[in-house]
Motif scaffolding. Structure first.
Motif, PDB file in Angstrom:
ATOM      1  N   THR A   1       0.823  -1.218   0.000  1.00  0.00           N
ATOM      2  CA  THR A   1       0.000   0.000   0.000  1.00  0.00           C
ATOM      3  C   THR A   1       0.855   1.265   0.000  1.00  0.00           C
ATOM      4  OG1 THR A   1      -0.181   0.161   2.419  1.00  0.00           O
ATOM      5  CG2 THR A   1      -1.832  -1.205   1.266  1.00  0.00           C
ATOM      6  N   GLN A   2       2.167   1.109   0.117  1.00  0.00           N
ATOM      7  CA  GLN A   2       3.082   2.248   0.136  1.00  0.00           C
ATOM      8  C   GLN A   2       3.725   2.451  -1.237  1.00  0.00           C
ATOM      9  OE1 GLN A   2       3.260   4.226   2.912  1.00  0.00           O
ATOM     10  NE2 GLN A   2       1.583   2.835   3.441  1.00  0.00           N
ATOM     11  N   PRO A   3       4.024   3.706  -1.617  1.00  0.00           N
ATOM     12  CA  PRO A   3       4.651   3.969  -2.922  1.00  0.00           C
ATOM     13  C   PRO A   3       5.954   3.189  -3.119  1.00  0.00           C
ATOM     14  CG  PRO A   3       3.869   6.007  -1.973  1.00  0.00           C
ATOM     15  CD  PRO A   3       3.692   4.948  -0.904  1.00  0.00           C
ATOM     16  N   ASN A   4       6.771   3.065  -2.077  1.00  0.00           N
ATOM     17  CA  ASN A   4       7.928   2.172  -2.100  1.00  0.00           C
ATOM     18  C   ASN A   4       7.608   1.037  -1.138  1.00  0.00           C
ATOM     19  OD1 ASN A   4      10.264   0.712  -1.893  1.00  0.00           O
ATOM     20  ND2 ASN A   4      11.507   2.373  -1.078  1.00  0.00           N
ATOM     21  N   PRO A   5       7.137  -0.097  -1.651  1.00  0.00           N
ATOM     22  CA  PRO A   5       6.709  -1.192  -0.778  1.00  0.00           C
ATOM     23  C   PRO A   5       7.793  -1.720   0.158  1.00  0.00           C
ATOM     24  CG  PRO A   5       5.929  -1.546  -3.005  1.00  0.00           C
ATOM     25  CD  PRO A   5       6.885  -0.386  -3.060  1.00  0.00           C
TER      26      PRO A   5
ATOM     27  N   LEU B   1       7.235 -11.704  -8.742  1.00  0.00           N
ATOM     28  CA  LEU B   1       6.344 -12.850  -8.604  1.00  0.00           C
ATOM     29  C   LEU B   1       5.399 -12.561  -7.457  1.00  0.00           C
ATOM     30  CD1 LEU B   1       5.564 -15.889  -9.028  1.00  0.00           C
ATOM     31  CD2 LEU B   1       7.422 -16.431  -7.429  1.00  0.00           C
ATOM     32  N   SER B   2       4.130 -12.841  -7.639  1.00  0.00           N
ATOM     33  CA  SER B   2       3.174 -12.714  -6.544  1.00  0.00           C
ATOM     34  C   SER B   2       2.137 -13.817  -6.692  1.00  0.00           C
ATOM     35  CB  SER B   2       2.503 -11.342  -6.551  1.00  0.00           C
ATOM     36  OG  SER B   2       1.688 -11.205  -5.409  1.00  0.00           O
ATOM     37  N   THR B   3       2.021 -14.613  -5.662  1.00  0.00           N
ATOM     38  CA  THR B   3       1.099 -15.750  -5.672  1.00  0.00           C
ATOM     39  C   THR B   3       0.076 -15.598  -4.555  1.00  0.00           C
ATOM     40  OG1 THR B   3       2.856 -17.162  -6.520  1.00  0.00           O
ATOM     41  CG2 THR B   3       0.972 -18.271  -5.554  1.00  0.00           C
ATOM     42  N   LEU B   4      -1.144 -15.314  -4.911  1.00  0.00           N
ATOM     43  CA  LEU B   4      -2.269 -15.212  -3.989  1.00  0.00           C
ATOM     44  C   LEU B   4      -2.089 -14.139  -2.917  1.00  0.00           C
ATOM     45  CD1 LEU B   4      -2.964 -19.028  -3.522  1.00  0.00           C
ATOM     46  CD2 LEU B   4      -4.090 -17.463  -5.106  1.00  0.00           C
ATOM     47  N   CYS B   5      -1.224 -13.193  -3.145  1.00  0.00           N
ATOM     48  CA  CYS B   5      -0.980 -12.125  -2.168  1.00  0.00           C
ATOM     49  C   CYS B   5      -2.085 -11.079  -2.196  1.00  0.00           C
ATOM     50  CB  CYS B   5       0.371 -11.475  -2.445  1.00  0.00           C
ATOM     51  SG  CYS B   5       0.678  -9.978  -1.498  1.00  0.00           S
TER      52      CYS B   5
ATOM     53  N   ARG C   1      -5.473  -1.412  -7.844  1.00  0.00           N
ATOM     54  CA  ARG C   1      -4.669  -0.737  -8.878  1.00  0.00           C
ATOM     55  C   ARG C   1      -3.504   0.034  -8.271  1.00  0.00           C
ATOM     56  NH1 ARG C   1      -9.763   1.399 -12.285  1.00  0.00           N
ATOM     57  NH2 ARG C   1     -10.089  -0.478 -13.513  1.00  0.00           N
ATOM     58  N   SER C   2      -3.757   0.696  -7.163  1.00  0.00           N
ATOM     59  CA  SER C   2      -2.701   1.443  -6.491  1.00  0.00           C
ATOM     60  C   SER C   2      -1.566   0.515  -6.063  1.00  0.00           C
ATOM     61  CB  SER C   2      -3.287   2.176  -5.277  1.00  0.00           C
ATOM     62  OG  SER C   2      -2.267   2.821  -4.562  1.00  0.00           O
ATOM     63  N   ALA C   3      -1.914  -0.635  -5.537  1.00  0.00           N
ATOM     64  CA  ALA C   3      -0.889  -1.611  -5.131  1.00  0.00           C
ATOM     65  C   ALA C   3      -0.071  -2.066  -6.341  1.00  0.00           C
ATOM     66  CB  ALA C   3      -1.527  -2.798  -4.432  1.00  0.00           C
ATOM     67  N   PHE C   4      -0.720  -2.271  -7.481  1.00  0.00           N
ATOM     68  CA  PHE C   4       0.018  -2.630  -8.691  1.00  0.00           C
ATOM     69  C   PHE C   4       0.985  -1.519  -9.099  1.00  0.00           C
ATOM     70  CE2 PHE C   4      -0.489  -6.550 -10.805  1.00  0.00           C
ATOM     71  CZ  PHE C   4      -1.621  -7.128 -10.261  1.00  0.00           C
TER      72      PHE C   4
ATOM     73  N   ILE D   1       4.010  -1.752  -6.634  1.00  0.00           N
ATOM     74  CA  ILE D   1       4.983  -2.832  -6.863  1.00  0.00           C
ATOM     75  C   ILE D   1       5.711  -2.655  -8.185  1.00  0.00           C
ATOM     76  CG2 ILE D   1       3.796  -4.479  -5.362  1.00  0.00           C
ATOM     77  CD1 ILE D   1       2.992  -6.018  -7.962  1.00  0.00           C
ATOM     78  N   SER D   2       5.084  -1.973  -9.127  1.00  0.00           N
ATOM     79  CA  SER D   2       5.749  -1.766 -10.425  1.00  0.00           C
ATOM     80  C   SER D   2       7.036  -0.968 -10.277  1.00  0.00           C
ATOM     81  CB  SER D   2       4.817  -1.106 -11.434  1.00  0.00           C
ATOM     82  OG  SER D   2       4.592   0.245 -11.096  1.00  0.00           O
ATOM     83  N   SER D   3       7.148  -0.189  -9.203  1.00  0.00           N
ATOM     84  CA  SER D   3       8.382   0.568  -8.967  1.00  0.00           C
ATOM     85  C   SER D   3       9.563  -0.355  -8.674  1.00  0.00           C
ATOM     86  CB  SER D   3       8.191   1.541  -7.800  1.00  0.00           C
ATOM     87  OG  SER D   3       8.074   0.836  -6.565  1.00  0.00           O
ATOM     88  N   LEU D   4       9.296  -1.609  -8.375  1.00  0.00           N
ATOM     89  CA  LEU D   4      10.349  -2.583  -8.060  1.00  0.00           C
ATOM     90  C   LEU D   4      10.824  -3.349  -9.295  1.00  0.00           C
ATOM     91  CD1 LEU D   4       8.689  -4.084  -4.848  1.00  0.00           C
ATOM     92  CD2 LEU D   4      10.442  -2.285  -4.969  1.00  0.00           C
ATOM     93  N   LEU D   5      10.187  -3.123 -10.445  1.00  0.00           N
ATOM     94  CA  LEU D   5      10.442  -3.897 -11.656  1.00  0.00           C
ATOM     95  C   LEU D   5      11.173  -3.072 -12.707  1.00  0.00           C
ATOM     96  CD1 LEU D   5       9.820  -6.662 -13.008  1.00  0.00           C
ATOM     97  CD2 LEU D   5       7.695  -5.623 -13.853  1.00  0.00           C
ATOM     98  N   LYS D   6      12.174  -3.679 -13.327  1.00  0.00           N
ATOM     99  CA  LYS D   6      12.893  -3.038 -14.431  1.00  0.00           C
ATOM    100  C   LYS D   6      11.951  -2.808 -15.607  1.00  0.00           C
ATOM    101  CE  LYS D   6      17.462  -5.126 -14.015  1.00  0.00           C
ATOM    102  NZ  LYS D   6      18.406  -6.094 -14.600  1.00  0.00           N
ATOM    103  N   PRO D   7      12.186  -1.754 -16.382  1.00  0.00           N
ATOM    104  CA  PRO D   7      11.445  -1.625 -17.648  1.00  0.00           C
ATOM    105  C   PRO D   7      11.712  -2.879 -18.492  1.00  0.00           C
ATOM    106  CG  PRO D   7      12.603   0.404 -17.132  1.00  0.00           C
ATOM    107  CD  PRO D   7      13.084  -0.630 -16.138  1.00  0.00           C
ATOM    108  N   GLY D   8      10.687  -3.461 -19.035  1.00  0.00           N
ATOM    109  CA  GLY D   8      10.829  -4.677 -19.824  1.00  0.00           C
ATOM    110  C   GLY D   8      10.910  -5.935 -18.977  1.00  0.00           C
TER     111      GLY D   8
END
Length: 181
Positions: free
Chosen positions: A106-110, A123-127, A139-142, A145-152
Motif C-alpha cells: 500500500t506504500q509507494p515504495n513497498p 512474482l506474486s502468488t495469492l498475495c 490498482r494502487s498496489a500494482f 509494486i511496479s516501482s520494483l520492476l525493471k522496464p521490460g
C-alpha cells in the motif's frame, strides 16, 4: 500441489531468466522458489507479517523446529525429472534467497525505507486476493509494486479474483469479501 506445475514458468532454457526475482507476499512458503532458483541468481522474498518472515528464516538458517519442506522438494524435483536431487535443490534455494524483507504494497515504495535496484522479475502468488477492499486500492498496489520492476521486466501474478474462501482439510476459511466487477 497442482499450482506448482504452473510455477515452473521461470524454469528451463526458454523460460524467464535474470539476475533478480522479488517475490511479493511470500508468506511462510518457499515452493515458489524451487524452480525460480534455476533461473535467477538472487531471490528476494517479501512479506508484510513478521510471523511469515520468521518462519522462512528458521528454514533458511536450518534452525531446529523449522518446518520440514522435504515433501515439496521431492515433488518439484520429480516434476523436473530427478526426485533424488532434492538435497541439492534445497541448498540451491537457500543460497538463492538473499533477503526476506518487510513489504507493504500500500506504500509507494513497498520496501521502504530500503531502495533496491529494479528486479528482472516480480512474482506474486495469492498475495493480493485477501488484502484489498476495492479496485482502486488494487490498482494502487500494482502501481506501487511496479516501482520494483525493471522496464521490460516480467510480472508473474497468480490470483483468484472473486474468490471468497479457501478450503483447508474440509474446513473453509474466509479470506476475502471483495467482489471485483
Amino acid at each position: 500441489m497442482g499450482m506448482l506445475r504452473g510455477e515452473g514458468v521461470a524454469r528451463g532454457s526458454d523460460g524467464i531468466k535474470g539476475d533478480t526475482l522479488i517475490d511479493i507476499g511470500t508468506g511462510p512458503t518457499i515452493h515458489q522458489f524451487l524452480s525460480a532458483c534455476e533461473s535467477f541468481q538472487e531471490i528476494i522474498a517479501t512479506d508484510y507479517t513478521n510471523q511469515n518472515r520468521e518462519e522462512v528464516q528458521r528454514w533458511l538458517k536450518k534452525e531446529p523446529g523449522a518446518f520440514d519442506r522435504t515433501p515439496v522438494m521431492k515433488y518439484v524435483c520429480e516434476l523436473e525429472g530427478d526426485k533424488e536431487k532434492w538435497p541439492e535443490k534445497e541448498e540451491k534455494v537457500r543460497r538463492a534467497v538473499k533477503q526476506y524483507l518487510k513489504c507493504d504494497v500500500t506504500q509507494p515504495n513497498p520496501l521502504a525505507p530500503l531502495v533496491l535496484p529494479p528486479a528482472d522479475c516480480l512474482l506474486s502468488t495469492l498475495c493480493f486476493d485477501a488484502v484489498f477492499k476495492d479496485i482502486p486500492t488494487y490498482r494502487s498496489a500494482f502501481r506501487n509494486i511496479s516501482s520494483l520492476l525493471k522496464p521490460g521486466g516480467h510480472l508473474l501474478f497468480h490470483s483468484t479474483l472473486q474468490g471468497h474462501y479457501y478450503m483447508l482439510a474440509n474446513a473453509s476459511s474466509l479470506h476475502s469479501t471483495w467482489r471485483g466487477r
